[in-house]
Write a protein that holds these residues in place. Structure first.
Motif, PDB file in Angstrom:
ATOM      1  N   ASP A 196       0.830  -1.207   0.000  1.00 49.77           N
ATOM      2  CA  ASP A 196       0.000   0.000   0.000  1.00 49.77           C
ATOM      3  C   ASP A 196       0.860   1.252   0.000  1.00 49.77           C
ATOM      4  O   ASP A 196       0.517   2.251  -0.645  1.00 49.77           O
ATOM      5  CB  ASP A 196      -0.911  -0.003   1.233  1.00 49.77           C
ATOM      6  N   ILE A 197       1.980   1.203   0.720  1.00 54.93           N
ATOM      7  CA  ILE A 197       2.887   2.352   0.794  1.00 54.93           C
ATOM      8  C   ILE A 197       4.311   1.837   0.576  1.00 54.93           C
ATOM      9  O   ILE A 197       4.973   1.400   1.518  1.00 54.93           O
ATOM     10  CB  ILE A 197       2.778   3.087   2.145  1.00 54.93           C
ATOM     11  N   PRO A 198       4.817   1.838  -0.659  1.00 56.67           N
ATOM     12  CA  PRO A 198       6.207   1.440  -0.906  1.00 56.67           C
ATOM     13  C   PRO A 198       7.146   2.614  -0.593  1.00 56.67           C
ATOM     14  O   PRO A 198       6.895   3.749  -1.010  1.00 56.67           O
ATOM     15  CB  PRO A 198       6.231   1.101  -2.398  1.00 56.67           C
ATOM     16  N   ILE A 199       8.214   2.344   0.125  1.00 57.97           N
ATOM     17  CA  ILE A 199       9.163   3.377   0.519  1.00 57.97           C
ATOM     18  C   ILE A 199      10.550   2.999   0.020  1.00 57.97           C
ATOM     19  O   ILE A 199      11.059   1.915   0.321  1.00 57.97           O
ATOM     20  CB  ILE A 199       9.181   3.568   2.052  1.00 57.97           C
ATOM     21  N   VAL A 200      11.161   3.901  -0.767  1.00 60.03           N
ATOM     22  CA  VAL A 200      12.527   3.718  -1.251  1.00 60.03           C
ATOM     23  C   VAL A 200      13.456   4.530  -0.353  1.00 60.03           C
ATOM     24  O   VAL A 200      13.248   5.739  -0.171  1.00 60.03           O
ATOM     25  CB  VAL A 200      12.676   4.191  -2.713  1.00 60.03           C
ATOM     26  N   VAL A 201      14.454   3.872   0.216  1.00 59.10           N
ATOM     27  CA  VAL A 201      15.428   4.571   1.056  1.00 59.10           C
ATOM     28  C   VAL A 201      16.701   4.766   0.242  1.00 59.10           C
ATOM     29  O   VAL A 201      17.316   3.798  -0.222  1.00 59.10           O
ATOM     30  CB  VAL A 201      15.742   3.775   2.341  1.00 59.10           C
ATOM     31  N   GLY A 202      17.065   6.022   0.035  1.00 55.70           N
ATOM     32  CA  GLY A 202      18.288   6.346  -0.699  1.00 55.70           C
ATOM     33  C   GLY A 202      19.299   6.996   0.206  1.00 55.70           C
ATOM     34  O   GLY A 202      19.001   7.349   1.355  1.00 55.70           O
ATOM     35  N   SER A 203      20.483   7.172  -0.286  1.00 56.26           N
ATOM     36  CA  SER A 203      21.533   7.845   0.475  1.00 56.26           C
ATOM     37  C   SER A 203      21.369   9.358   0.368  1.00 56.26           C
ATOM     38  O   SER A 203      20.950   9.881  -0.666  1.00 56.26           O
ATOM     39  CB  SER A 203      22.906   7.430  -0.054  1.00 56.26           C
ATOM     40  N   GLY A 204      21.707  10.043   1.447  1.00 54.32           N
ATOM     41  CA  GLY A 204      21.656  11.503   1.428  1.00 54.32           C
ATOM     42  C   GLY A 204      22.855  12.122   0.745  1.00 54.32           C
ATOM     43  O   GLY A 204      22.871  13.337   0.499  1.00 54.32           O
ATOM     44  N   ALA A 205      23.871  11.305   0.432  1.00 55.78           N
ATOM     45  CA  ALA A 205      25.067  11.823  -0.241  1.00 55.78           C
ATOM     46  C   ALA A 205      24.749  12.127  -1.708  1.00 55.78           C
ATOM     47  O   ALA A 205      24.168  11.307  -2.418  1.00 55.78           O
ATOM     48  CB  ALA A 205      26.201  10.804  -0.149  1.00 55.78           C
ATOM     49  N   GLU A 206      25.174  13.323  -2.164  1.00 58.71           N
ATOM     50  CA  GLU A 206      24.810  13.770  -3.508  1.00 58.71           C
ATOM     51  C   GLU A 206      25.326  12.836  -4.592  1.00 58.71           C
ATOM     52  O   GLU A 206      24.666  12.604  -5.605  1.00 58.71           O
ATOM     53  CB  GLU A 206      25.337  15.185  -3.735  1.00 58.71           C
ATOM     54  N   TRP A 207      26.500  12.252  -4.368  1.00 60.66           N
ATOM     55  CA  TRP A 207      27.088  11.391  -5.399  1.00 60.66           C
ATOM     56  C   TRP A 207      26.374  10.045  -5.521  1.00 60.66           C
ATOM     57  O   TRP A 207      26.678   9.269  -6.428  1.00 60.66           O
ATOM     58  CB  TRP A 207      28.572  11.176  -5.124  1.00 60.66           C
ATOM     59  N   ARG A 208      25.371   9.790  -4.618  1.00 61.04           N
ATOM     60  CA  ARG A 208      24.650   8.516  -4.686  1.00 61.04           C
ATOM     61  C   ARG A 208      23.185   8.691  -5.093  1.00 61.04           C
ATOM     62  O   ARG A 208      22.416   7.739  -5.039  1.00 61.04           O
ATOM     63  CB  ARG A 208      24.729   7.790  -3.329  1.00 61.04           C
ATOM     64  N   TYR A 209      22.780   9.881  -5.519  1.00 63.86           N
ATOM     65  CA  TYR A 209      21.395  10.086  -5.943  1.00 63.86           C
ATOM     66  C   TYR A 209      21.052   9.231  -7.163  1.00 63.86           C
ATOM     67  O   TYR A 209      19.892   8.872  -7.387  1.00 63.86           O
ATOM     68  CB  TYR A 209      21.139  11.562  -6.278  1.00 63.86           C
ATOM     69  N   GLN A 210      22.101   8.912  -7.957  1.00 62.38           N
ATOM     70  CA  GLN A 210      21.852   8.119  -9.152  1.00 62.38           C
ATOM     71  C   GLN A 210      21.305   6.726  -8.824  1.00 62.38           C
ATOM     72  O   GLN A 210      20.643   6.102  -9.653  1.00 62.38           O
ATOM     73  CB  GLN A 210      23.147   7.977  -9.974  1.00 62.38           C
ATOM     74  N   ASP A 211      21.563   6.238  -7.607  1.00 58.10           N
ATOM     75  CA  ASP A 211      21.025   4.933  -7.204  1.00 58.10           C
ATOM     76  C   ASP A 211      19.495   4.951  -7.217  1.00 58.10           C
ATOM     77  O   ASP A 211      18.850   3.998  -7.665  1.00 58.10           O
ATOM     78  CB  ASP A 211      21.519   4.560  -5.797  1.00 58.10           C
ATOM     79  N   VAL A 212      18.920   6.046  -6.717  1.00 57.55           N
ATOM     80  CA  VAL A 212      17.468   6.184  -6.685  1.00 57.55           C
ATOM     81  C   VAL A 212      16.924   6.300  -8.105  1.00 57.55           C
ATOM     82  O   VAL A 212      15.929   5.665  -8.466  1.00 57.55           O
ATOM     83  CB  VAL A 212      17.053   7.403  -5.839  1.00 57.55           C
ATOM     84  N   LEU A 213      17.600   7.120  -8.933  1.00 57.94           N
ATOM     85  CA  LEU A 213      17.143   7.298 -10.313  1.00 57.94           C
ATOM     86  C   LEU A 213      17.242   5.994 -11.108  1.00 57.94           C
ATOM     87  O   LEU A 213      16.373   5.686 -11.925  1.00 57.94           O
ATOM     88  CB  LEU A 213      17.974   8.388 -10.986  1.00 57.94           C
ATOM     89  N   LYS A 214      18.295   5.220 -10.847  1.00 54.34           N
ATOM     90  CA  LYS A 214      18.460   3.952 -11.563  1.00 54.34           C
ATOM     91  C   LYS A 214      17.352   2.970 -11.175  1.00 54.34           C
ATOM     92  O   LYS A 214      16.784   2.285 -12.037  1.00 54.34           O
ATOM     93  CB  LYS A 214      19.816   3.340 -11.258  1.00 54.34           C
ATOM     94  N   MET A 215      17.030   2.886  -9.878  1.00 59.30           N
ATOM     95  CA  MET A 215      15.961   1.983  -9.447  1.00 59.30           C
ATOM     96  C   MET A 215      14.635   2.385 -10.088  1.00 59.30           C
ATOM     97  O   MET A 215      13.884   1.538 -10.579  1.00 59.30           O
ATOM     98  CB  MET A 215      15.840   2.007  -7.919  1.00 59.30           C
ATOM     99  N   ALA A 216      14.346   3.686 -10.097  1.00 60.22           N
ATOM    100  CA  ALA A 216      13.109   4.158 -10.713  1.00 60.22           C
ATOM    101  C   ALA A 216      13.086   3.864 -12.211  1.00 60.22           C
ATOM    102  O   ALA A 216      12.053   3.482 -12.771  1.00 60.22           O
ATOM    103  CB  ALA A 216      12.938   5.652 -10.457  1.00 60.22           C
TER     104      ALA A 216
END
Length: 498
Positions: free
Chosen positions: A401-421
């Protein structure tokens, strides 16, 4: 035929189980309460049976079958003792606090109302679905009020598998006809082989029995007028279909039955509790599943799941936190540090469920157990799914019902969230929420633009997930639509775990 018992108060069985008292007797066994001499404070139920040469295989088969089962609404079997020259066998299993449905019905008939009856029916459907989907399928064959336990939390436990059997499709008829008169399906009296539909008949007989004040368990002409007035009229055709004499005319699976019941239950809930915020029966409509998955490793998925669970528990919600990640072990460490009186490692291994500050932790859980929890009384089920991978856990994330993606707060790791999406672009993402610990505001804005969603949050510094943190609580309240104040409780648990 009932046999004379060999157990007595104070006797020690297998140098481990000290008998306290008799809990009850059935047609073929006695059941005793015992405490564990190796694990102080632990209690077990001991079922004593006599296995004559012709029966021993059946008793051993029951023990083997129960050992293979894992479901919240079933007891666990933990020991099977057979070394007796006279054929006495002892099965050691979970001691379930509470009373049987039969006892509750006789002692507190007023509490067996429509909501209670539908709750029981829903949970029984849930456990029958699990048994029937087992490999090989298991047919219970003895659905009756005395074989259903009611726990203090008002959840059910299905007990006494003495005549259950694995289904053999090549057989056309059972060799033994067993069951309880009034609740057994017609085919259990010799007209054919019992299968999963026999259990559905027993479920219908049990519902009818409760719905008519204990007067009827078989459908007859004009039965509608004997069903209590608070039972939704939409339940009547469901009961009637379950109790059809021909198996082909009944529901063909517990899943189909549960779906039909679910619609009636949801309509009943909407009609009787509209806008009240009350939680009646823990039905699927009001059980929210929150799935927490890291965009990559090292993002603090378990930390986030724990913080969410304890936040929700502080507002008096019933919460389950389920460990389903690929590197289990964190929940065992929490259990070892947090739960007093559990010093022995064996105790920790046997007790996979423990409770801490209102949160029920389920460690190292399988999907079947999550399905079982959905039929219980939890308001929220939080799944700790670990890091993102293309595997079976991803399905749980996508269906939550509520999926939550946990990413790193470090700027150089934002691509991890974008890649998963990007990897999952073919799936709807409107329900997704993104947690970025300590992320700066401009990074959140940039990701909101790239992912086309406002549901991205910078989570403030929250070193102890068991503790109340006002800034984090403010964000979580927005996500979960809460408006109740949270009680602040301090703990040092997280620092102990370090």
């Amino acid at each position: 035929m009932i046999h004379p018992t060999r157990l007595y108060q104070g006797m020690v069985l297998a140098e481990r189980y000290c008998i306290e008292e008799k809990l009850g007797s059935g047609g073929m066994s006695h059941v005793y309460l015992a405490h564990d001499l190796r694990l102080p404070g632990k209690k077990w139920a001991v079922k004593e049976s006599v296995a004559q040469p012709s029966q021993y295989r059946e008793v051993a088969a029951e023990a083997k079958m129960l050992t293979s089962l894992s479901h919240p609404f079933l007891p666990r079997i933990v020991d099977f003792i057979t070394d007796d020259p006279d054929g006495y066998t002892y099965m050691v299993m979970d001691y379930i606090e509470g009373e049987t449905l039969e006892q509750k019905f006789k002692r507190q008939p007023a509490e067996v109302d429509a909501a209670f009856i539908m709750r029981c029916a829903n949970q029984l459907c849930n456990v029958l679905e699990y048994l029937h989907q087992h490999e090989p399928p298991i047919v219970f064959r003895d659905m009756k009020p005395s074989n259903v336990m009611i726990t203090p939390e008002m959840d059910i436990r299905l007990i006494d598998f003495g005549i259950a059997r694995t289904f053999k499709p090549q057989e056309s008829q059972d060799t033994v006809k067993l069951g309880t008169i009034g609740f057994a399906a017609p085919e259990q009296y010799g007209s054919g082989q019992t299968d999963h539909r026999s259990d559905l008949y027993g479920l219908g007989a049990l519902i009818l029995y409760l719905s008519t004040g204990g007067h009827y368990s078989e459908w007859m002409l004009g039965m509608e007028k004997f069903i209590r007035n608070d039972i939704p009229r939409a339940m009547i055709p469901i009961i009637r279909k379950l109790l059809h004499h021909q198996p082909a005319e009944r529901y063909q699976s517990a899943s189909d039955t549960r779906q039909a019941l679910g619609q009636v239950i949801n309509d009943y809930y909407n009609r009787t509790h509209r806008g009240s915020g009350n939680l009646v029966g823990g039905w699927n409509k009001i059980t929210q599943v929150i799935a927490v998955m890291g965009a990559t490793s090292g993002t603090g998925t378990t930390h986030t799941a724990v913080a969410i669970a304890h936040h929700l528990a502080r507002s008096q919600q019933k919460v389950a936190l389920v460990e389903m990640n690929d590197h289990p072990g964190a929940f065992a460490r929490i259990q070892q540090v947090a739960v007093n009186g559990m010093a022995e490692q064996q105790m920790l291994l046997e007790e996979r469920k423990f409770t801490l500050e209102g949160v029920d932790y389920w460690r190292e859980s399988a999907r079947a157990e999550v399905v079982g929890l959905l039929g219980g009384s939890y308001r929220f089920i939080i799944l700790d799914l670990g890091r993102y991978q293309q595997n079976a856990r991803l399905e749980e994330f996508l269906r939550a019902d509520i999926p939550i993606v946990v990413g790193s707060g470090a700027e150089w790791r934002y691509q991890d969230v974008l890649k998963m999406a990007a990897d999952l672009h073919r799936y709807p993402r409107d329900k997704w929420h993104y947690y970025l610990p300590l992320a700066p505001a401009d990074a959140v804005s940039r990701l909101q633009h790239e992912l086309h969603t406002e549901q991205i949050y910078s989570i403030p510094w929250h070193p102890d997930p068991f503790d109340h943190q006002p800034a984090t609580a403010s964000i979580l309240k927005k996500i979960f639509g809460e408006d109740r104040p949270s009680a602040v409780r301090k703990r040092k648990l997280w620092f102990n775990l370090r």
